[in-house]
Design a protein around this motif. Structure first.
Motif, mmCIF file in Angstrom:
data_model
loop_
_atom_site.group_PDB
_atom_site.id
_atom_site.type_symbol
_atom_site.label_atom_id
_atom_site.label_comp_id
_atom_site.label_asym_id
_atom_site.label_seq_id
_atom_site.Cartn_x
_atom_site.Cartn_y
_atom_site.Cartn_z
ATOM 1 N N ALA A 53 -20.827 -7.304 23.128
ATOM 2 C CA ALA A 53 -20.838 -5.929 22.614
ATOM 3 C C ALA A 53 -20.935 -4.912 23.748
ATOM 4 N N GLU A 54 -21.673 -5.247 24.780
ATOM 5 C CA GLU A 54 -21.827 -4.318 25.914
ATOM 6 C C GLU A 54 -20.566 -4.210 26.759
ATOM 7 N N ILE A 55 -19.700 -5.212 26.697
ATOM 8 C CA ILE A 55 -18.437 -5.151 27.449
ATOM 9 C C ILE A 55 -17.446 -4.210 26.764
ATOM 10 N N VAL A 56 -17.521 -4.118 25.415
ATOM 11 C CA VAL A 56 -16.570 -3.285 24.658
ATOM 12 C C VAL A 56 -17.324 -2.267 23.810
ATOM 13 N N PRO A 57 -18.129 -1.393 24.440
ATOM 14 C CA PRO A 57 -18.990 -0.490 23.658
ATOM 15 C C PRO A 57 -18.223 0.529 22.816
ATOM 16 N N ASP A 58 -16.987 0.808 23.182
ATOM 17 C CA ASP A 58 -16.220 1.833 22.474
ATOM 18 C C ASP A 58 -15.267 1.252 21.433
ATOM 19 N N LYS A 59 -15.356 -0.050 21.203
ATOM 20 C CA LYS A 59 -14.459 -0.682 20.238
ATOM 21 C C LYS A 59 -15.237 -1.175 19.016
ATOM 22 N N HIS A 60 -14.530 -1.273 17.912
ATOM 23 C CA HIS A 60 -15.097 -1.812 16.679
ATOM 24 C C HIS A 60 -15.146 -3.332 16.842
ATOM 25 N N PHE A 61 -16.325 -3.869 17.059
ATOM 26 C CA PHE A 61 -16.502 -5.293 17.353
ATOM 27 C C PHE A 61 -17.219 -5.965 16.201
ATOM 28 N N GLU A 62 -16.563 -6.942 15.581
ATOM 29 C CA GLU A 62 -17.129 -7.647 14.447
ATOM 30 C C GLU A 62 -17.256 -9.142 14.740
ATOM 31 N N VAL A 63 -18.339 -9.703 14.238
ATOM 32 C CA VAL A 63 -18.505 -11.156 14.204
ATOM 33 C C VAL A 63 -18.316 -11.589 12.755
ATOM 34 N N ALA A 64 -17.299 -12.400 12.507
ATOM 35 C CA ALA A 64 -17.007 -12.867 11.157
ATOM 36 C C ALA A 64 -17.763 -14.165 10.889
ATOM 37 N N ILE A 65 -18.474 -14.195 9.778
ATOM 38 C CA ILE A 65 -19.299 -15.349 9.419
ATOM 39 C C ILE A 65 -18.837 -15.879 8.062
ATOM 40 N N LYS A 113 -30.018 -14.369 8.400
ATOM 41 C CA LYS A 113 -30.581 -14.402 9.747
ATOM 42 C C LYS A 113 -29.510 -14.097 10.797
ATOM 43 N N ALA A 114 -28.329 -14.702 10.653
ATOM 44 C CA ALA A 114 -27.244 -14.475 11.610
ATOM 45 C C ALA A 114 -26.758 -13.035 11.567
ATOM 46 N N ALA A 115 -26.616 -12.481 10.362
ATOM 47 C CA ALA A 115 -26.145 -11.103 10.223
ATOM 48 C C ALA A 115 -27.117 -10.124 10.864
ATOM 49 N N GLU A 116 -28.398 -10.370 10.679
ATOM 50 C CA GLU A 116 -29.396 -9.487 11.287
ATOM 51 C C GLU A 116 -29.349 -9.560 12.812
ATOM 52 N N ILE A 117 -29.107 -10.747 13.349
ATOM 53 C CA ILE A 117 -28.971 -10.898 14.801
ATOM 54 C C ILE A 117 -27.765 -10.118 15.304
ATOM 55 N N LYS A 165 -28.512 -6.391 15.262
ATOM 56 C CA LYS A 165 -29.481 -6.059 16.307
ATOM 57 C C LYS A 165 -28.824 -6.069 17.688
ATOM 58 N N ALA A 166 -27.836 -6.945 17.873
ATOM 59 C CA ALA A 166 -27.159 -7.071 19.165
ATOM 60 C C ALA A 166 -26.086 -5.996 19.376
ATOM 61 N N GLY A 167 -25.829 -5.177 18.363
ATOM 62 C CA GLY A 167 -24.910 -4.056 18.543
ATOM 63 C C GLY A 167 -23.498 -4.285 18.036
ATOM 64 N N ALA A 168 -23.288 -5.321 17.227
ATOM 65 C CA ALA A 168 -21.966 -5.599 16.655
ATOM 66 C C ALA A 168 -22.026 -5.448 15.137
ATOM 67 N N LYS A 169 -20.867 -5.574 14.505
ATOM 68 C CA LYS A 169 -20.778 -5.475 13.052
ATOM 69 C C LYS A 169 -20.531 -6.863 12.452
ATOM 70 N N VAL A 170 -20.746 -6.956 11.146
ATOM 71 C CA VAL A 170 -20.629 -8.238 10.454
ATOM 72 C C VAL A 170 -19.463 -8.199 9.471
#
Length: 324
Positions: free
Chosen positions: A128-140, A165-169, A172-177
């Motif tokens: 997330a810190e490498i791409v702070p200006d992009k919409h970054f999602e982790v798909a679960i 638990k994973a979604a909250e992580i 918290k880490a600065g990405a979207k779910v």
């Protein structure tokens, strides 16, 4: 080479997605003989192991497809497993890929996939810190919020609590779910499949930024295929998907509701009465997904809808149906 572009929703607006299937060794659960019942994706993993450097080069090659072109673009990377699995992609490999994407101004959205138990705060935060200006999602892949259905019909090996638990992580880490849900797992009637998807959306909504409704299709070599061949399972009706998507968008208008009806209008894919109009409905669903405009699926011709309505209203199971 497995990458392609398609009309899609990019960070909330119509655009184009570049899909890249990374040549990793695939899902670790598949490798230990615990594959999800509906999934044959890991069988597509390369038989010869690629080096981490070769995987990065592969991403560079795929990105040439959109290099220098006017966006907005989304880059969605799949591994037939988990992007955050160190056995598939080393941390330095993930960093290199994201550093390349960070330099591409026309890429506004990046999506990776991971199983719940492989989501780690440090790994997500670093990306997330490498791409702070992009919409970054982790798909679960939640698939269903009902643990009993997850165990009997999917064999995911995760619970709803694991997803939370994973979604909250991730947040918290600065990405979207992005939450994957499966419409109509095996052993459910059409009515119960719709009900399960709606209940799952309601339960997962507080932890979700984007929903992706995966309309079940029949993949080779799976339990789903064996039941389908015995006429004990039928892929969902397209009308079920239309009802669910309209309901979800109206109930949660602030959420992205995406769906790509793979194989729409074919016996192995979601279908109504297997007429040419099935493909019209499939295209309408894709248009809704790209634009988030429900008018594309609100006013469809009601071909075969009366038959679907009868099946849903009476809670008929697939093996009870004479007509497929």
């Amino acid at each position: 080479m497995t990458y392609w572009t398609s009309e899609d929703n990019v960070a909330g607006k119509p655009g184009t997605a570049l899909f890249i299937i990374l040549p990793t060794i695939g899902c670790y659960r598949f490798r230990i003989g615990e594959a999800c019942y509906m999934c044959a994706y890991p069988t597509a993993a390369p038989k010869i192991k690629w080096s981490q450097e070769a995987i990065v080069d592969y991403v560079r090659e795929a990105l040439k497809k959109i290099e220098g072109k006017k966006g907005p673009f989304a880059v969605r990377m799949f591994t037939s497993g988990s992007f955050l699995d160190n056995g598939e992609l080393k941390p330095e490999t993930r960093r290199k890929i994201f550093e390349i994407l960070a330099k591409m101004d026309n890429v506004e959205e990046i999506v990776i996939e991971s199983r719940s138990e492989l989501v780690r705060y440090d790994a997500v935060k670093e990306l997330a810190e490498i791409v702070p200006d992009k919409h970054f999602e982790v798909a679960i892949g939640l698939e269903t919020a009902n643990d009993d259905i997850a165990e009997v019909s999917i064999n995911k090996g995760n619970t709803f609590a694991d997803f939370v638990k994973a979604a909250e992580i991730v947040h918290k880490a600065g990405a979207k779910v992005k939450t994957y849900l499966l419409l109509k797992p095996i052993f459910l009637s059409e009515r119960d499949g719709i009900r399960d998807a709606k209940e799952s959306i309601i339960k997962a909504e507080p932890y979700t930024d984007t929903f992706s409704i995966n309309i079940t299709d029949i993949q080779k070599g799976t339990l789903y295929e064996r039941l389908w061949e015995k006429k004990e399972y039928r892929p969902p009706w397209l009308w079920s998907a239309v009802e669910l998507l309209i309901w979800a968008k109206r109930k949660f208008p602030e959420k992205r509701i995406l769906s790509d009806p793979v194989g729409a209008g074919s016996p192995r894919g979601p279908h109504n009465c297997l007429t040419d109009y099935d493909r019209v409905i499939g295209k309408a669903i894709k248009k809704f997904s790209a634009t988030q405009d429900i008018s594309y699926i609100e006013n469809l011709k009601p071909e075969c809808r009366d038959r679907w309505s009868y099946i849903v209203e009476n809670g008929l199971l697939d093996w009870q149906l004479v007509t497929w």
